[in-house]
Design a protein around this motif. Structure first.
Motif, mmCIF file in Angstrom:
data_model
loop_
_atom_site.group_PDB
_atom_site.id
_atom_site.type_symbol
_atom_site.label_atom_id
_atom_site.label_comp_id
_atom_site.label_asym_id
_atom_site.label_seq_id
_atom_site.Cartn_x
_atom_site.Cartn_y
_atom_site.Cartn_z
ATOM 1 N N ILE A 6 0.833 -1.202 0.000
ATOM 2 C CA ILE A 6 0.000 0.000 0.000
ATOM 3 C C ILE A 6 0.869 1.253 0.000
ATOM 4 C CG2 ILE A 6 -1.764 1.307 1.240
ATOM 5 C CD1 ILE A 6 -2.855 -1.258 0.023
ATOM 6 N N ILE A 7 1.814 1.313 0.884
ATOM 7 C CA ILE A 7 2.858 2.333 0.908
ATOM 8 C C ILE A 7 4.164 1.581 1.134
ATOM 9 C CG2 ILE A 7 1.340 4.187 1.733
ATOM 10 C CD1 ILE A 7 2.554 3.767 4.546
ATOM 11 N N PRO A 8 5.307 2.229 0.926
ATOM 12 C CA PRO A 8 6.558 1.488 1.105
ATOM 13 C C PRO A 8 6.626 0.771 2.461
ATOM 14 C CG PRO A 8 7.002 3.599 0.087
ATOM 15 C CD PRO A 8 5.532 3.600 0.455
ATOM 16 N N ASP A 9 6.859 -0.518 2.375
ATOM 17 C CA ASP A 9 7.039 -1.410 3.528
ATOM 18 C C ASP A 9 5.779 -1.703 4.325
ATOM 19 O OD1 ASP A 9 9.720 -2.020 3.093
ATOM 20 O OD2 ASP A 9 10.385 -0.210 4.127
ATOM 21 N N LEU A 10 4.612 -1.352 3.818
ATOM 22 C CA LEU A 10 3.348 -1.733 4.458
ATOM 23 C C LEU A 10 2.533 -2.539 3.461
ATOM 24 C CD1 LEU A 10 1.504 -1.726 6.908
ATOM 25 C CD2 LEU A 10 0.542 0.442 6.092
ATOM 26 N N ILE A 96 -7.318 -0.769 9.165
ATOM 27 C CA ILE A 96 -6.076 -0.451 9.875
ATOM 28 C C ILE A 96 -5.209 0.485 9.037
ATOM 29 C CG2 ILE A 96 -3.922 -1.414 10.808
ATOM 30 C CD1 ILE A 96 -5.631 -3.911 11.590
ATOM 31 N N VAL A 97 -5.114 0.220 7.749
ATOM 32 C CA VAL A 97 -4.322 1.082 6.860
ATOM 33 C C VAL A 97 -4.928 2.484 6.809
ATOM 34 C CG1 VAL A 97 -3.627 1.470 4.460
ATOM 35 C CG2 VAL A 97 -3.379 -0.796 5.475
ATOM 36 N N ILE A 98 -6.247 2.582 6.704
ATOM 37 C CA ILE A 98 -6.906 3.893 6.686
ATOM 38 C C ILE A 98 -6.563 4.671 7.950
ATOM 39 C CG2 ILE A 98 -9.157 5.053 6.871
ATOM 40 C CD1 ILE A 98 -10.256 2.872 4.967
ATOM 41 N N ILE A 99 -6.694 4.033 9.091
ATOM 42 C CA ILE A 99 -6.403 4.708 10.359
ATOM 43 C C ILE A 99 -4.940 5.146 10.398
ATOM 44 C CG2 ILE A 99 -6.262 4.424 12.873
ATOM 45 C CD1 ILE A 99 -8.679 2.438 12.552
ATOM 46 N N TYR A 100 -4.035 4.260 9.979
ATOM 47 C CA TYR A 100 -2.609 4.604 9.973
ATOM 48 C C TYR A 100 -2.338 5.814 9.082
ATOM 49 C CZ TYR A 100 2.358 4.490 9.133
ATOM 50 O OH TYR A 100 3.679 4.853 9.019
ATOM 51 N N LEU A 101 -2.873 5.805 7.872
ATOM 52 C CA LEU A 101 -2.601 6.897 6.935
ATOM 53 C C LEU A 101 -3.218 8.217 7.385
ATOM 54 C CD1 LEU A 101 -2.942 5.044 3.517
ATOM 55 C CD2 LEU A 101 -0.847 5.823 4.639
ATOM 56 N N ILE A 102 -4.364 8.162 8.019
ATOM 57 C CA ILE A 102 -4.982 9.396 8.520
ATOM 58 C C ILE A 102 -4.177 9.947 9.694
ATOM 59 C CG2 ILE A 102 -6.995 10.360 9.708
ATOM 60 C CD1 ILE A 102 -8.740 8.525 7.946
ATOM 61 N N LEU A 103 -3.835 9.086 10.649
ATOM 62 C CA LEU A 103 -3.153 9.558 11.851
ATOM 63 C C LEU A 103 -1.681 9.898 11.620
ATOM 64 C CD1 LEU A 103 -4.619 7.219 14.617
ATOM 65 C CD2 LEU A 103 -5.256 9.585 14.087
ATOM 66 N N HIS A 104 -0.979 9.066 10.851
ATOM 67 C CA HIS A 104 0.466 9.252 10.728
ATOM 68 C C HIS A 104 0.891 9.744 9.342
ATOM 69 C CE1 HIS A 104 1.146 7.696 14.701
ATOM 70 N NE2 HIS A 104 0.293 6.730 14.426
ATOM 71 N N GLY A 105 0.047 9.573 8.358
ATOM 72 C CA GLY A 105 0.347 10.106 7.034
ATOM 73 C C GLY A 105 -0.256 11.479 6.832
ATOM 74 N N LYS A 106 -1.054 11.889 7.822
ATOM 75 C CA LYS A 106 -1.711 13.206 7.797
ATOM 76 C C LYS A 106 -2.556 13.404 6.544
ATOM 77 C CE LYS A 106 0.567 14.300 11.537
ATOM 78 N NZ LYS A 106 0.076 13.768 12.745
ATOM 79 N N LEU A 107 -3.216 12.329 6.126
ATOM 80 C CA LEU A 107 -4.094 12.379 4.955
ATOM 81 C C LEU A 107 -5.539 12.395 5.409
ATOM 82 C CD1 LEU A 107 -2.354 9.658 2.774
ATOM 83 C CD2 LEU A 107 -2.094 12.131 2.590
ATOM 84 N N ASN A 108 -6.408 12.937 4.565
ATOM 85 C CA ASN A 108 -7.826 12.864 4.893
ATOM 86 C C ASN A 108 -8.384 11.531 4.390
ATOM 87 O OD1 ASN A 108 -8.578 13.106 2.133
ATOM 88 N ND2 ASN A 108 -8.641 15.320 2.292
#
Length: 140
Positions: A6-10, A96-108
């Motif tokens: 999904i993103i590098p190393d995930l 889990i990926v959505i939550i990770y990207l919103i919280l730590h990737g600062k994406l909407n």
């Protein structure tokens, strides 16, 4: 599906035939097996209506805690190692990926979905219950 980065190393997968060669090739050092970890959930169907509602609330509280732990684990380890989220139900990996990207990737939420849709061929619909948990965890 075998493995999707999904993103590098995930990585995510719903294929239980992932082997050591594959994890070595893709530098995956950690596997989060949500199928195994969440196997005791969704037992609320066995209970009467009143108890079922309380069981659903309890399960949602526990899932929220579990998703936060997964996201924190990913955030702590992704810089050094590849991480695979494995689940027979791909929807849980996506949550889990959505939550990770919103919280730590600062994406909407919309940008997060676009990233996932660009990687995953299957149409994955996140059910209303999981959307509520995403909203609670990410404070959307």
């Amino acid at each position: 599906m075998v493995l999707i980065e999904i993103i590098p190393d995930l990585w995510i997968s719903n294929n239980k035939n992932i082997n050591n060669t594959m994890t070595h090739i893709y530098r995956i050092k950690h596997i989060i097996n949500t199928t195994k970890d969440l196997k005791s959930f969704n037992i609320h169907q066995k209970y009467n209506h009143d108890l079922r509602d309380r069981m659903i609330q309890y399960e949602n509280t526990k899932k929220t805690e579990y998703f936060k732990e997964c996201v924190n684990f990913i955030n702590t380890h992704i810089e050094k190692n590849g991480i695979l989220l494995y689940c027979q139900n791909l929807e849980i990996n996506i949550v889990i990926v959505i939550i990770y990207l919103i919280l730590h990737g600062k994406l909407n939420y919309e940008k997060t979905l676009n990233i996932i849709k660009s990687k995953v061929d299957e149409i994955i619909l996140v059910n209303d219950n999981y959307l509520k948990l995403i909203n609670i965890i990410c404070k959307i």
